[in-house]
Structure formats: C-alpha cells, structure tokens
Design an enzyme around this catalytic site. Structure first.
Site: not given
Length: 455
Positions: A248, A360, A364
């Site tokens: 991360d 988004y 995706k």
C-alpha cells in the site's frame, strides 16, 4: 486472527434473534437470513446433497456423487424415501443432454426439492458450454442452463444460492478444476455468490488436494492491503497457507504494518502507479522464492457527474485502477514469471454502470477487458488471469452512504436481501488463486448476491 464473518448489518441480526424476530414476523418485515460463512471444522454443506440428472448425463452424475462421497458428504442419487430430510444441496447434472425436452424430468425433480432445501443450502447446475460445432438443438439445450440457473437463484430464500459450473473445451466433469469449482459453490465460502455461471476448462489432475490450506507454499502479493477488502484478502490468503506480501502507499504505512504483523507477512510501502512498481514487487518476493499470486486490489474513487468532471479526477482513477495493473502485469510477464495466478478487482459498476462514476466504471470495465486479453498470455507460462466483480459490500465506504439509501440498497438484492462482507470477496479471490482453479482463466466472477448495485 480477527473474525471476518460476523454480520455488520444490525437489522439482519435483529430480525433473526429474540423478540425482534417475533415482531418482524408479525409485521411482515423483510427477514434476510444470517449467511453461513466458512469455519475450518464445519461440514462442507448443511445437510445431505442430492445429485439428479437427465438419462444421458447419469454417468457424469455418478462421477460427481463419487467425488462428494470422498469429501464425507451424505450423497443421494434419488429423493425417493428421503422423508422430511432438509437438503443441504442439490446438484443438477446436464452435461450430455442434447435437446431441451431431455432435461425436463431432471429440472422438475430439482424443483420438487426446493421446498425442502435447508437454510443456506446450495443448488449447483453442472452443464457444458455451447460450442462452435453444436447443432442448434444442442446449443439451445446448453445455453438454456445459464438463464435457468440465474432464475433459480432469484427464487431461493433463507440464505440459499444457485450457481453453475459450465464445462468448456471438453473438460471432464471430475477434473480437478470442475470439482474445485463445484466444492466452492457448495461450500460456505460462496455465501454471497449467487446466480453465477463460471466457465471451467480442462485442467491437470491434482492428487491429495489440501482443502484446508490449498495455498500452502505459495507466495501472494496483495495491493491496497492496508484496510477493508484488501486486508480481508490478505488474511484469507494467509489462512489458506500462503506467505503474503501486503502492499500500500506510504501514507497507509501504520495500518499496513498492522495487517502484516497480524498475518505474519511482509509489508511493502509502494505506490502502484510508480513506473517500476512491478519490478519492486518482484524484488520484494525474491527472498520468499518468487511470486505465485498477484491480487490487484488497489483502487480509488473520485465520483463526479461527467459534466463536472475535472481532468485530475478522471486521470487519478485511471492511473490507480487500470493503468497500474497493465504496467505491473507487463513487467511480470516480461520477467517470465511462471505459474502466476493474477486476480484483479473489477466491479459491478464496470458491468452495469453507475451515475456519477464514469471514471470508475471505465476503469473497472477496462479491468475486465485486460483480464480477458491477459489470460492467454499468462497461460503460456502456466498461469491464469481472472477478475472478481464485487457488488454491495459492507465497508467503511458503504457506511458513509445515507441510511435510507443504504437500506434500500441492501433490501433490493434479489434473494439474499443484504450486502456482502469483505470476506466474501476474499473467498472468491482465494479460490481463483488456488491450484484447483487452474481450469478457470479469463473469467469474471461476480460477488454481488445477484445484484448489480454497488461499487
């Protein structure tokens, strides 16, 4: 390790316990079931499993029944004389049917058992995909099972689900991947997977599969692992035996270290959009013996109506959610990593779209596209590439949704009437990462309770 399966939806808990359960019954309120999720020592199913088939598919049905017996499941090939038994699962086998008329008896036998399906029971339909050389009748027969399976899923209640194993490329019904997929759908690991038909191709036969720790000896990398779904993925892969490297951004370093310590893994602070992110991932796994599993979970939201979208909002989402995955995959493929299982996080937003999420949804949907294109490339090195598309999953993000909107979102989910949990996404990823799923490649598995709502 923390309990990841406790319901986070207080309403669902309330209407299933004590006096609030009685009140809910009297008022006719929705009563979503508490879903059964995986526990190490629990039986595979909640009751006996009935295996039914058309006449032509009887041999394949017998082979599946034999496999279920080897898993210590109480298997029946007929419902006659079963009395008041509550079925833990019903497996419908239609792998050799050649006309729609041929499946009628088996389908109606399945239908006659549904009132006796136990809470959290399972229906699994095993069929073959239509092929290029099929006659119109055979193609129609095989294609029909997909719509049938999705519809059955919407008719079930009390936490029960229906899913399908669709054999492709001449895959044997008792091949490792066919059996592994059947086991996943029958198990509590598929609690929030409903109405899904997963194509399964030929696979090698694996001897002595360790169903409790199928990832033993594997090295997994999970991006975006400091919290939420990413942390759940890391915990689940570690539970299944993998050595896990959690990744991360530096800003999440403290949370990332906590996850790594919990699972006895390795924390790597890394921005996945860095030009050399793939190379650094390889370096981070070298001391562990290399990388076997890569989970692309890192993702961000910058929601805005397209008319109000700023370049920075669009570009940031594409950079993190899509371009970084492409770059990392390319670097690992260029390095010749063998046997790599890649699982990428897509979303139902990328399939159905969502207002205010053009960036988004593009990212995706792009993940789904690159998964299909990456699959044959990684297969040349003995690996797989698949995607998981979550729907409404209970996370910190969904808890920020206004209460009324959140409740509507939960209750309109067809049969389960509730959101999923991060562990539900993690279980699907752990399955697709495992050696038993080697025959599943280039596919998208939705974890959405058969709803297109969610991110």
């Amino acid at each position: 390790m923390a309990d990841q399966s406790a319901p986070s939806d207080k309403y669902t808990v309330a209407v299933n316990r004590g006096f609030t359960k009685t009140i809910a019954k009297k008022l006719g309120l929705p009563r979503p079931a508490i879903l059964r999720r995986y526990a190490p020592d629990a039986p595979l199913t909640v009751g006996p499993v009935l295996v039914v088939s058309d006449d032509a598919s009887a041999g394949d049905a017998d082979a599946l029944a034999k496999a279920l017996l080897a898993w210590d499941v109480d298997v029946r090939r007929s419902a006659e004389g079963a009395g008041d038994v509550r079925w833990g699962g019903v497996v419908l086998v239609g792998t050799s049917a050649e006309s729609p008329e041929a499946v009628s008896e088996a389908v109606l036998t399945l239908g006659s058992t549904l009132r006796r399906l136990a809470g959290n029971g399972r229906v699994v339909v095993v069929s073959r995909a239509p092929g290029a050389g099929d006659s119109p009748a055979v193609a129609a027969t095989r294609a029909g099972f997909e719509g049938f399976t999705r519809s059955v899923g919407k008719e079930l209640r009390a936490g029960a689900t229906a899913n399908g194993v669709q054999l492709t490329g001449g895959a044997a019904v008792d091949s490792t991947s066919a059996l592994g997929t059947l086991r996943f759908f029958l198990s509590a690991k598929s609690a929030y997977v409903d109405g899904q038909v997963l194509p399964v191709g030929p696979s090698d036969t694996l001897e002595d599969v360790d169903w409790k720790q199928p990832l033993a000896g594997k090295v997994a990398v999970v991006t975006g692992a400091a919290r939420g779904i990413g942390a759940a993925i890391a915990r689940t892969l570690a539970r299944d035996g993998a050595k896990v490297v959690v990744v991360d951004v530096p800003a999440a370093g403290e949370s990332l270290a906590a996850v790594a310590n919990e699972i006895k893994g390795t924390a790597v602070q890394l921005d996945v959009t860095a030009a050399d992110a793939g190379t650094k991932i390889l370096e981070a796994t070298r001391h562990l013996g290399g990388i076997d599993i890569l989970v692309h979970n890192a993702g961000i939201l910058r929601d805005k109506l397209l008319a109000n979208m700023k370049p920075a909002q669009w570009d940031a989402v594409i950079a993190v959610n899509l371009a970084s995955q492409l770059r990392i995959n390319e670097q690992l493929l260029t390095a010749g990593v063998e046997g790599l299982h890649i699982v990428s996080l897509a979303s139902t937003s990328g399939i159905a779209g969502n207002k205010g999420q053009t960036n988004y949804a593009y990212s995706k949907s792009g993940v789904i596209g690159h998964t299909a294109a990456t699959a044959p490339l990684v297969a040349q090195l003995g690996g797989t590439a698949n995607a998981v598309a979550p729907g409404f999953i209970e996370t910190e993000m969904t808890r920020s949704i206004p209460f009324a909107t959140r409740e509507v979102g939960r209750r309109i989910i067809p049969s389960l009437q509730q959101g999923g949990l991060p562990i539900d996404v993690a279980e699907a990823i752990a399955f697709l990462s495992s050696p038993v799923a080697h025959g599943v490649n280039g596919q998208v598995l939705r974890v959405c309770g058969q709803s297109m709502l969610g991110k």
